[in-house]
Write an enzyme that holds these catalytic residues in place. Structure first.
Site, PDB file in Angstrom:
ATOM      1  CG  ASP A   1      -3.838   4.706  -2.768  1.00 36.24           C
ATOM      2  OD1 ASP A   1      -3.274   5.375  -3.640  1.00 36.24           O
ATOM      3  OD2 ASP A   1      -3.909   5.045  -1.575  1.00 36.24           O
ATOM      4  CB  ILE A   2       0.592   2.131  -0.472  1.00 35.77           C
ATOM      5  CG1 ILE A   2       0.919   0.871  -1.292  1.00 35.77           C
ATOM      6  CG2 ILE A   2       1.262   2.076   0.905  1.00 35.77           C
ATOM      7  CD1 ILE A   2       0.427  -0.434  -0.699  1.00 35.77           C
TER       8      ILE A   2
ATOM      9  CG  HIS B   1      19.621   1.329   4.556  1.00 33.66           C
ATOM     10  ND1 HIS B   1      19.772   2.065   5.709  1.00 33.66           N
ATOM     11  CD2 HIS B   1      19.740   2.211   3.550  1.00 33.66           C
ATOM     12  CE1 HIS B   1      19.980   3.337   5.393  1.00 33.66           C
ATOM     13  NE2 HIS B   1      19.955   3.451   4.091  1.00 33.66           N
TER      14      HIS B   1
ATOM     15  CG  ASP C   1      19.822   7.463   4.699  1.00 29.74           C
ATOM     16  OD1 ASP C   1      19.603   6.283   4.446  1.00 29.74           O
ATOM     17  OD2 ASP C   1      20.972   7.956   4.745  1.00 29.74           O
TER      18      ASP C   1
ATOM     19  CD  GLU D   1      23.044   1.965   2.872  1.00 27.66           C
ATOM     20  OE1 GLU D   1      23.231   2.401   1.720  1.00 27.66           O
ATOM     21  OE2 GLU D   1      23.109   2.708   3.878  1.00 27.66           O
ATOM     22  CD  GLU D   2      23.415   5.062   6.200  1.00 29.48           C
ATOM     23  OE1 GLU D   2      24.438   5.364   5.562  1.00 29.48           O
ATOM     24  OE2 GLU D   2      22.291   5.560   5.975  1.00 29.48           O
TER      25      GLU D   2
ATOM     26  CG  ASP E   1       0.324   5.010  -4.041  1.00 24.42           C
ATOM     27  OD1 ASP E   1       0.093   4.265  -3.073  1.00 24.42           O
ATOM     28  OD2 ASP E   1      -0.241   6.110  -4.195  1.00 24.42           O
TER      29      ASP E   1
END
Ligand code: TRP
Ligand code: ZN
Length: 323
Positions: free
Chosen positions: A49-50, A131, A143, A177-178, A312
């Site tokens: 489990d994270i 990203h 984001d 990425e943007e 997870d």
């Protein structure tokens, strides 16, 4: 001989029980080394489990970095390099081999961070990435602090577990990425064809904690897609295929190069429908992320349940697809 029949049945039952306990997949496992039916296959390790608190602690740090650097973590700005240094230090301390790949875009220097986990078959590499840059208008916590923090915490969980999968694991945090998938494209374009062929899959995580979340799975490689879908089915959470702009994130350059890809997404500026709100909760008629690409994309712009489930699911896929 009569004795051999119950003997074999017992061995089979043990394998099945271990498989249930660990969540390991017998169907996808390598054949047993011994003569047919004679030996149990090794039990496959299940993903841990994270802890979502750990993922959120990384988001708090990324928010502080943005706040201390003009409110963003954008390509070519101080907040981007500080974000990269934060992630790299965690990975170095955990035993990763890290590499910074530098490139130039729009007249500014950008960086990808690549982290290799020592071990595994380097002719079969499983990659997971996200990203790390934000837009210049905000801190970029959903984001894409969300994907970046979850990939980081999964990498740290691999180290904590001393996990040694059959495949070689490589994690990546992409720059720019943007600006149009610049960092990930640079990475793929600069791979030799031999090294590209060694990548058996690339998993992408871009926006996985949207405040009014949907549960979207990329409709790309069928085996990767099934791994994610099955995980959410086990949680009792329905998923939909991701349609908010195929090719709009860092899996696209990998896909173009012929690498099997997949990923998760909780929605950006598109509006949640009434049917989606009925099955997922949240607010119909409102965007999945009302703060998409704006200054309110802060640590307040995260749905903890979505972040937890997707973190997870990420770890589950890394474990299962690296066997
Ligand atoms: N990559 C986009 C961004 O960073 C967000 C996005 C839009 C997206 N559509 C997507 C990410 C589909 C993954 C899948 O702004
Ligand atoms: Zn974005």
């Amino acid at each position: 001989m009569k004795l051999s029949v119950p003997g074999r049945a017992t061995a089979t039952a043990v394998v099945a029980a271990v498989s249930l306990l660990t969540g390991g997949s017998i169907a996808g496992a390598a054949p047993a080394a011994g003569p047919a039916g004679s030996a149990a296959e090794p039990a496959l390790a299940a993903a841990p489990d994270i802890p979502v608190a750990n993922v959120k602690a990384h988001l708090t740090q990324l928010q502080s970095i943005a706040t201390a650097n003009g409110g963003n973590r954008a390509h070519g700005r101080a907040g981007y390099k500080a974000s990269l240094d934060y992630v790299k230090a965690k990975l170095d301390a955990a035993g990763y081999t890290t590499t910074i790949q530098q490139f130039t875009s729009s007249g500014r220097v950008g960086y990808n961070l690549i982290a290799d986990w020592p071990g595994g078959d380097t002719s079969r590499v499983l990659m997971a990435g996200s990203h790390l840059d934000s837009v210049s208008s905000g801190a970029g916590i959903n984001d894409n602090g969300s994907g970046s923090a979850a990939v980081l915490e999964t990498a740290l969980a691999v180290a904590r577990a001393g996990h040694q999968p059959a495949k070689h694991l490589r994690f990546a945090w992409w720059g720019a990425e943007e600006l149009g998938l610049v960092g990930s494209r640079y990475y793929v374009n600069n791979l030799s064809s031999a090294n590209r062929a060694r990548i058996s899959g690339y998993l992408n995580f871009d926006m996985i904690g949207s405040p009014n979340p949907g549960y979207f799975v990329y409709d790309d490689d069928p085996a990767i897609e099934k791994t994610f879908k099955d995980y959410f089915t086990g949680l009792g959470v329905p998923t939909e295929i991701e349609t908010e702009g195929d090719g709009r994130s860092d899996h696209a350059p990998f896909k173009s190069a012929g690498v099997p890809v997949g990923g998760l997404f909780t929605g950006a500026s598109r509006t949640k429908s009434a049917a989606q709100a009925a099955k997922w909760g949240g607010t119909a008629g409102q965007a999945f992320d009302r703060c998409y690409h704006s200054s309110c994309d802060t640590t307040a712009n995260i749905n903890d349940t979505a972040l937890n489930r997707n973190s997870d699911a990420l770890a589950h896929a890394v474990w299962e697809l690296s066997e």
